[in-house]
Design a protein around this motif. Structure first.
Motif, PDB file in Angstrom:
ATOM      1  N   ASN A   1       0.855  -1.186   0.000  1.00  0.00           N
ATOM      2  CA  ASN A   1       0.000   0.000   0.000  1.00  0.00           C
ATOM      3  C   ASN A   1       0.891   1.237   0.000  1.00  0.00           C
ATOM      4  N   SER A   2       0.298   2.391   0.210  1.00  0.00           N
ATOM      5  CA  SER A   2       1.067   3.631   0.111  1.00  0.00           C
ATOM      6  C   SER A   2       2.045   3.782   1.274  1.00  0.00           C
ATOM      7  N   MET A   3       3.148   4.513   1.007  1.00  0.00           N
ATOM      8  CA  MET A   3       4.108   4.852   2.058  1.00  0.00           C
ATOM      9  C   MET A   3       3.543   5.976   2.924  1.00  0.00           C
ATOM     10  N   VAL A   4       3.915   5.934   4.188  1.00  0.00           N
ATOM     11  CA  VAL A   4       3.374   6.923   5.125  1.00  0.00           C
ATOM     12  C   VAL A   4       4.462   7.850   5.650  1.00  0.00           C
ATOM     13  N   SER A   5       5.639   7.322   5.926  1.00  0.00           N
ATOM     14  CA  SER A   5       6.678   8.144   6.563  1.00  0.00           C
ATOM     15  C   SER A   5       8.053   7.696   6.115  1.00  0.00           C
ATOM     16  N   LEU A   6       9.033   8.586   6.311  1.00  0.00           N
ATOM     17  CA  LEU A   6      10.424   8.255   6.001  1.00  0.00           C
ATOM     18  C   LEU A   6      11.337   8.984   6.959  1.00  0.00           C
TER      19      LEU A   6
END
Length: 910
Positions: free
Chosen positions: A373-378
């Protein structure tokens, strides 16, 4: 030029859809990723994404035989001709309809594209200078349904086209007298692949129901007879109108229609095919359809992939099963084999997997998978060498910024990961998840060594760790509390209450022991760690607070609120020092089903993530938009705005609605046709044209969930709907002179070097500021004169030399030479540079990152050599002991034999 960031790489997504293509040397592979293309260098262990983007998702890629050109075609048939040498677009063309496949001829002179039920042959671009790069040669009609695949003979005389109408058509690239077209049947489902044998017209066809037909031709490639030229004697008295008509037909291209011939005499002379064998693959029910196939002509290897994630390797023409393996639980969308036949690439679009498998040794050459699914944080590591990302799929992935590969994935979380961060050492990763846990991962042993939990189950939405790495704090989404743990013991130290809404963001002061917490209750609270976690200050805002960030020196606090404003505060005196109205800079696109205009929609949008640059002079902000903005903090103005994507396959991209998608029943977006045969779904209901009614399409919305500046200041990264985008300063493409004079030219610099005035040459080279010239000048300086040159450099150029050395360490092999330069400069100017430590910090961190990478590589090599030497010594000692034992046994036997001899002789004498 300080903010001349350009698109550098795309991480976190390795394959979406389309065909995979190996380069001619077989060492690299091209993979379509959304509306871009990524090149994975398998031997160099690097990946790069081209700075070329189509308007929609790429569906097929055609690579020229010499590997210099590529044709990228998107969902609507718009094509880009891309130079793989210059990484730039040469030509644009529109085929007007979706294209199913593109294939160059082996000699590189022609290429064929298939759309609908037609095959179009074009002259390959780049052979000569032309106004239009795509010149149509012939149009081939034959199949009754959509075409699926193309294959060429080795000498480029003929090509075959497979179709969904269960037929395969063989066409002549030239007008041969005995082969213009030939239709092959024998299948009961759509054709997935058709492949010619090496130097032959014999052909293999593979269908979706798992059937393989072997077709033998009675004529070889040498037996194709050229068609006699037309009689031109009758054409001498043509009028100019006829000549114009001929010219128009020539531009349009020749048309060839496949139809049954009524002349029996002609049929006797023409090429004939006969089916000599038909084989069936082992299937597991009707849903395990054959979805992709590839064939290597030299080693006669057929690779087939199925909807269940299983693939087979067969030896043709005997159809001997070599290997069968399951690599995924999703449909294998694309297969490709490299030129040597050693490596096989698989693409699984369902999970975004890209695998390169060496079938002889049964080992993986490359195994990459993005976030489902989509990335949320880095978060960046302190030296800028690694990036960690967290996604909605519960995975935590660590990426190498220099190679672009993910080298470890942690799957301990059972729900979406909200925040990830590094500790100050860079060897521990912390992640907070909605599953109610905060986990600590060790980058030495790649394991989860700490798990922090709360007394009662709660969802963690934010996370922060102090500069010492000893105190971990996380904010809850549902209980409005902040939890504090000890990293050493893992114990819960305290639970802080005070907010009246969900905690949206946490941030520790990098210098002092102060924690800033932002909440939806329109406040930012500052907590003192040494004073029993009491609230030190409360900053009140006009709207819900979404993000908070400290400046690197800890003297300023940036706060992003729901009303679109970014406010700056002095944390010591709790005084607001400035504000930026960023609501209008978002320029929110209009969704397909929106009732309001894009301009009105942007008024309600805000920045959801922000961070300071490495020097603290600017702030980077992003939100639910396709734009990322850089603001100058002191001047409070917008410096630059980056459009992170131009992919119209994503929602909320266009400002105006497309009237072509409006029907009498409403927008086309409301009509869902299902996934169709792409996902291997069988037609279940009568009257349904495509796919199963239970399957649904989804169109993701473009958004930026997190942005971070690299500690080196040379790049910044953003997690978006497309993946992890990295923008960096590419100094090789930017002309940025420094105090340039009219007398400073490359020839004058080389003249100064010839006179052995090295310090003057370095100053002149840095004033011209061309990287290759600077490298030439630096490497011309003799090794024994480095100390003298360093001591005669002005202080202004010391920082520039250090910056060049940091970049040179990444690629150059002259490690000891550049280390001597670095050591001497830091020894001479270390004390003077301390006064400008704030400005020099990004350069020093950039230098540290480059040196750390070399240190890790060399240390591994040294450990390996040390182990080999120890092993060799142990073996030699063991052999020496064995020899000494053998010699001692031999000596004892000799002594015994000598004593027996003496006893015998003494007995004889007596």
């Amino acid at each position: 030029m300080k903010f001349a960031y350009r698109f550098s790489n795309l991480l976190g997504a390795v394959y979406r859809r389309g065909n995979l293509s190996f380069t001619p040397n077989g060492d690299a592979i091209l993979s379509p990723v959304g509306n871009r293309v990524t090149l994975f260098h398998l031997k160099d262990n690097k990946s790069e994404t081209f700075p070329v983007a189509t308007r929609l998702n790429v569906t097929c890629v055609g690579l020229s035989p010499d590997g210099s050109l590529a044709i990228l075609v998107d969902e609507e048939g718009a094509a880009l001709l891309v130079s793989l040498i210059m990484r730039s677009v040469i030509h644009q063309f529109h085929f007007q309809k979706p294209v199913h496949s593109v294939c160059f001829s082996p000699d590189g002179k022609k290429f064929v594209i298939t759309k609908d039920n037609v095959a179009l042959m074009y002259h390959a671009p780049g052979r000569k200078r032309e106004f239009n790069a795509f010149v149509l040669d012939k149009t081939y009609y034959g199949p009754y349904d959509e075409t699926t695949c193309i294959d060429w003979t080795d000498d480029s005389k003929c090509f075959a086209v497979g179709s969904k109408d269960m037929s395969t058509w063989v066409f002549g690239a030239e007008r041969w007298a005995n082969l213009i077209y030939y239709s092959l049947g024998g299948h009961k489902d759509a054709i997935v692949g058709c492949f010619f044998e090496e130097n032959s017209l014999n052909i293999y066809t593979v269908s979706q129901d798992g059937a393989l037909c072997v077709w033998q031709c009675d004529t070889g490639l040498d037996g194709l007879k050229p068609r006699p030229p037309k009689d031109t004697a009758k054409d001498k008295n043509k009028s100019t109108i006829d000549l114009d008509n001929d010219f128009a037909e020539q531009c349009k291209g020749e048309e060839i229609h496949g139809k049954a011939s009524t002349n029996k005499q002609e049929n006797r002379e023409k090429v004939k095919y006969s089916r000599v064998a038909k084989y069936f693959f082992n299937k597991e029910g009707d849903f395990n359809k054959l979805t992709s196939a590839a064939y290597h002509k030299k080693i006669h290897l057929l690779v087939t992939g199925f909807a269940s994630g299983v693939f087979h390797l067969h030896d043709l023409p005997e159809f001997n099963l070599i290997h069968s393996l399951s690599i995924s639980d999703q449909r294998i969308a694309s297969i490709s084999i490299n030129c040597t036949g050693d490596w096989i690439a698989f693409g699984c679009s369902g999970l975004g997997q890209l695998l390169v498998w060496e079938w002889q040794s049964e080992s993986y050459v490359l195994k990459q998978q993005g976030h489902f699914n989509s990335m949320v944080s880095l978060a960046y590591s302190p030296d800028g060498q690694y990036l960690v990302t967290g996604g909605d799929d519960g995975k935590v992935k660590v990426w190498n910024t220099s190679s672009g590969f993910c080298f470890v994935t942690f799957t301990e979380h059972t729900s979406s990961v909200a925040v990830v961060t590094f500790t100050s050492t860079g060897y521990v990763i912390l992640s907070a998840s909605l599953d109610g846990t905060v986990r600590a991962f060790d980058l030495h042993r790649y394991r989860n060594f700490r798990t922090f939990t709360s007394p009662r189950l709660t969802q963690f939405s934010c996370l922060a760790v102090d500069s010492s790495g000893e105190i971990v704090s996380a904010g809850s989404q549902d209980t409005f509390e902040i939890f504090i743990w000890s990293m050493q013991s893992g114990r819960l130290l305290d639970v802080i209450c005070g907010h009246e809404g969900p905690i949206s963001s946490l941030c520790f002061n990098p210098v002092k022991s102060i924690l800033a917490s932002a909440s939806w209750d329109k406040t930012v609270r500052l907590w003192d760690m040494f004073d029993s976690w009491r609230s030190k200050e409360t900053l009140t805002l006009n709207s819900d607070v979404l993000a908070v960030a400290f400046r690197p020196d800890g003297k300023e606090l940036a706060v992003a609120a729901l009303d679109g404003q970014i406010t700056f505060w002095d944390p010591e005196n709790a005084v607001q020092t400035g504000s930026i109205e960023g609501r209008h800079d978002l320029q929110m696109g209009r969704k397909e089903l929106d009732k309001i205009t894009a301009k009105q929609a942007a008024k309600g949008k805000s920045f959801t993530t922000l961070c300071y640059s490495a020097d603290g002079q600017s702030v980077l902000a992003g939100g639910l938009s396709k734009f990322v903005c850089i603001y100058h903090v002191k001047e409070q103005i917008l410096i630059k705005k980056f459009e992170i994507s131009c992919n119209l396959s994503l929602d909320a991209m266009e400002e105006y609605l497309d009237r072509r998608k409006m029907t009498e029943f409403g927008s086309m977006a409301l009509i869902d046709e299902g996934a169709g045969d792409e996902d291997g779904v069988a037609i279940a209901l009568p009257g349904v044209k495509r796919g199963d009614m239970s399957s649904r399409h989804f169109k993701p919305e473009i958004r930026v969930t997190s942005v971070r500046f690299s500690p080196t200041g040379r790049s910044w990264a953003a997690t978006t709907t497309e993946g992890l985008l990295i923008y960096s300063l590419d100094s090789g493409l930017v002309f940025d002179p420094f105090e340039l004079d009219i007398d400073i030219t490359p020839s004058s610099i080389r003249k100064v070097l010839h006179q052995k005035e090295y310090a003057k040459g370095i100053i002149m080279a840095f004033r011209l500021n061309e990287k290759k010239l600077i490298q030439e000048v630096m490497e011309t300086v003799p090794y024994n004169e480095v100390d003298v040159v360093c001591s005669s450099l002005p202080e202004v150029y010391v920082e520039k030399v250090l910056e060049f050395l940091a970049s040179a360490f990444e690629k150059s092999r002259h490690l000891e030479f550049y280390l001597t330069w670095t050591r001497r400069l830091l020894m001479l100017y270390g004390q003077k540079l301390k006064t400008r430590s704030g400005k020099l910090l990004p350069t020093i961190q950039y230098l540290q990152k480059s040196l750390q990478r070399h240190f890790e590589d060399v240390s591994k090599l040294c450990e390996w050599n040390r182990y080999n030497i120890k092993y060799a010594l142990a073996i030699s000692q063991q052999r020496g002991m064995k020899r000494s034992a053998e010699t001692s046994v031999g000596e004892e036997e000799m002594e015994e034999s000598d004593s027996d001899y003496l006893m015998e002789h003494s007995a004889v004498d007596s």
